[in-house]
Design an enzyme around this catalytic site. Structure first.
Site, PDB file in Angstrom:
ATOM      1  N   HIS A 177      48.555 157.493  39.802  1.00  0.00           N
ATOM      2  CA  HIS A 177      47.677 156.348  38.978  1.00  0.00           C
ATOM      3  C   HIS A 177      48.705 155.742  38.106  1.00  0.00           C
ATOM      4  O   HIS A 177      49.974 156.015  37.720  1.00  0.00           O
ATOM      5  CB  HIS A 177      47.143 157.472  38.004  1.00  0.00           C
ATOM      6  CG  HIS A 177      47.478 158.818  37.738  1.00  0.00           C
ATOM      7  ND1 HIS A 177      46.694 159.888  37.479  1.00  0.00           N
ATOM      8  CD2 HIS A 177      48.637 159.114  37.229  1.00  0.00           C
ATOM      9  CE1 HIS A 177      47.572 160.802  37.455  1.00  0.00           C
ATOM     10  NE2 HIS A 177      48.594 160.780  37.232  1.00  0.00           N
ATOM     11  N   GLY A 193      13.610 116.588  65.935  1.00  0.00           N
ATOM     12  CA  GLY A 193      12.930 116.168  67.095  1.00  0.00           C
ATOM     13  C   GLY A 193      11.941 116.781  67.588  1.00  0.00           C
ATOM     14  O   GLY A 193      12.348 118.086  67.943  1.00  0.00           O
ATOM     15  N   GLY A 236      25.698 107.193  66.859  1.00  0.00           N
ATOM     16  CA  GLY A 236      24.521 108.050  67.249  1.00  0.00           C
ATOM     17  C   GLY A 236      25.040 109.019  68.342  1.00  0.00           C
ATOM     18  O   GLY A 236      26.091 109.154  68.669  1.00  0.00           O
ATOM     19  N   THR A 237      23.974 110.011  68.675  1.00  0.00           N
ATOM     20  CA  THR A 237      24.344 111.243  69.217  1.00  0.00           C
ATOM     21  C   THR A 237      24.835 110.607  70.824  1.00  0.00           C
ATOM     22  O   THR A 237      25.638 111.342  71.411  1.00  0.00           O
ATOM     23  CB  THR A 237      23.294 112.434  69.440  1.00  0.00           C
ATOM     24  OG1 THR A 237      22.094 111.418  69.727  1.00  0.00           O
ATOM     25  CG2 THR A 237      23.116 112.755  68.115  1.00  0.00           C
ATOM     26  N   ARG A 239      48.389 145.266  48.262  1.00  0.00           N
ATOM     27  CA  ARG A 239      48.880 143.875  48.591  1.00  0.00           C
ATOM     28  C   ARG A 239      49.666 143.681  50.021  1.00  0.00           C
ATOM     29  O   ARG A 239      49.825 144.776  50.356  1.00  0.00           O
ATOM     30  CB  ARG A 239      49.649 143.350  47.393  1.00  0.00           C
ATOM     31  CG  ARG A 239      49.184 143.048  46.087  1.00  0.00           C
ATOM     32  CD  ARG A 239      49.958 142.718  44.958  1.00  0.00           C
ATOM     33  NE  ARG A 239      50.787 141.316  45.087  1.00  0.00           N
ATOM     34  CZ  ARG A 239      51.897 141.215  44.609  1.00  0.00           C
ATOM     35  NH1 ARG A 239      52.181 141.912  43.454  1.00  0.00           N
ATOM     36  NH2 ARG A 239      52.691 140.078  44.734  1.00  0.00           N
TER      37      ARG A 239
END
Length: 470
Positions: free
Chosen positions: A355, A131, A65-66, A325
């Site tokens: 190109h 809650g 539990g918390t 890259r």
């Protein structure tokens, strides 16, 4: 999450879920920051060491539990000789939208009101699973927090919810945790029970209502993960636009929290900016580009490009359909054009790779032009080697530069050459076989074929007998 990756290590916008919470918590400048780990703690602890080396971890061996988790965190501090005093702020590791500003407001409210505990709450459209905050109808004070499983129908109708984020008086928290019981539907120590214990003891319990309820959203599945990513991305883009960046289509633009900008940068549709990417003034990125850890200089243009770990100089032009890259450095006014891939290379100012070329492990000087379909042959099967091309060079189309090799300043290379030896400055390198025409080969080797008929027809005009050497 149905994943091999622990929930808190899932990533949105360049940080893990827990990384976002740690960053927000750090904005409070806490004296100690402890992360309680349980499931997959080895992975989580290793990750925390990378994102925040000063964060401490406490192990919750059994998830009881918390309240039990907070107790483990406090025992980690006291066990190392830390005297607990002041304010303890408790957050959840799966709330990546929580901001440092909201945490600061919680801490300030806690101090100003003199509370023993202050809970961060929010009004939500659908409180299912959360809650509920129960308040005194007369004073409005917080009287209880009831978990959804344990809530009555009347309590489930309430829309104010507990965020799981609290500010406590340290000493009162330690004392109250020792009184938390496990007589609930889960048989766990609920941290929320501390509020009732302190209130019964006559201490003040207050609340700080979050201005934006979506900040406290927790992540429990991939649908919620995607929703949180969308909300955080909208927040980041809004901040960028308010700072002077043009984002043409926010709906198709995705950015990490670590991306930075200067005013008058423009982001076109379909673009993703990740890691430590930085856009300088007047730069334009997109459409359809993905940049990671890449710096874009002033006035540069990057279109339809994938770049990782690259530096793009001022007024340089990249794309379309370009792959930069790691280790790529484009100088000012340089160009990396369509279907060009560059890796670990320095491209000088004004130099163009227009190109259909691959440039790897190379240094190219200023104002040089690399011919189309050139390949820098950098790998011999065992080791990588480097090519150096000087300034003001003109290399021909379809060249192969077999590294290690150097082309001097002002040199030319002929189209179709395979350059295996150094080229002195100002020289012309020709590295190709002599052309030889074999007359009548088609008629002899491919009789009756379409090409043979075409050649026969052409020979009637006198064209077929003409040959040219090089």
């Amino acid at each position: 999450m149905k994943s091999a990756t622990p929930k808190v290590l899932h990533d949105i916008c360049g940080r893990s879920l827990v990384g976002h919470v740690v960053a927000a918590s750090r904005s409070l400048a806490p004296e100690h920051l402890v992360v309680v780990v349980g499931h997959a703690r080895e992975q989580v602890t290793a990750h925390l060491a990378e994102v925040d080396a000063e964060a401490r971890t406490a192990v919750q061996h059994e998830q009881n539990g918390t309240g039990h988790a907070v107790r483990m965190g406090l025992e980690e501090l006291t066990g190392s000789g830390v005297a607990l005093s002041g304010t303890v702020v408790v957050t959840c590791g799966d709330t990546p939208l929580l901001t440092g500003g909201t945490l600061q407001e919680l801490a300030d409210t806690h101090a100003a009101d003199g509370n023993a505990v202050t809970v961060l709450t929010a009004q939500v459209p659908d409180a299912t699973g959360y809650g509920r905050i129960v308040r005194d109808p007369d004073s409005g004070a917080v009287t209880d927090i009831v978990e959804h499983k344990d809530a009555t129908p009347e309590q489930r109708a309430l829309s104010e919810i507990n965020s799981g984020v609290f500010a406590f008086d340290a000493q009162l928290l330690v004392d109250a945790l020792g009184k938390v019981r496990t007589d609930n539907s889960q048989g766990e120590e609920y941290l929320t029970d501390v509020l009732g214990i302190l209130r019964t003891a006559g201490h003040r319990v207050g609340a700080s209502v979050a201005a934006e309820h979506r900040e406290i959203l927790g992540i429990n599945n991939r649908v919620q993960l995607a929703e949180a990513r969308r909300l955080l991305n909208e927040r980041l883009l809004e901040a960028a636009m308010l700072a002077g960046v043009t984002v043409v289509d926010p709906a198709s633009t995705w950015v990490d929290v670590t991306v930075t900008y200067e005013p008058d940068a423009t982001v076109l549709p379909g673009t993703q900016l990740t890691g430590s990417t930085h856009l300088s003034t007047g730069s334009e990125v997109g459409p359809c580009s993905r940049l990671t850890d890449t710096v874009v200089g002033e006035g540069a243009s990057v279109s339809n490009t994938v770049a990782q770990g690259a530096e793009i100089g001022a007024e340089a032009k990249v794309g379309p359909y370009t792959y930069l890259r790691p280790g790529t450095k484009l100088g000012g006014k340089a160009k990396a054009g369509s279907f060009v891939e560059i890796k670990n290379a320095d491209i000088g100012e004004g130099t163009k790779v227009p190109h259909l070329s691959y440039v790897g492990d190379a240094s190219i000087g200023e104002q040089t032009n690399i011919g189309a379909a050139s390949v820098f042959v950098n790998y011999d099967g065992v080791n990588k080697h480097r090519t150096t091309i000087g300034s003001h060079c003109r290399t021909g189309a379809d060249n192969m530069f077999v590294a290690p090799v150097t082309v001097g300043d002002g040199a030319y290379t002929a189209a179709g050459s395979v350059i295996t030896k150094d080229v002195p400055p100002g020289s012309l390198a020709v590295a190709r076989g002599q052309q030889r025409n074999i007359e009548g080969w088609v008629a002899r080797k491919r009789p009756g074929s379409g090409p043979a008929q075409a050649a026969e027809n052409a020979s009637g005009t006198g064209d077929a007998g003409r040959t040219e050497g090089s």
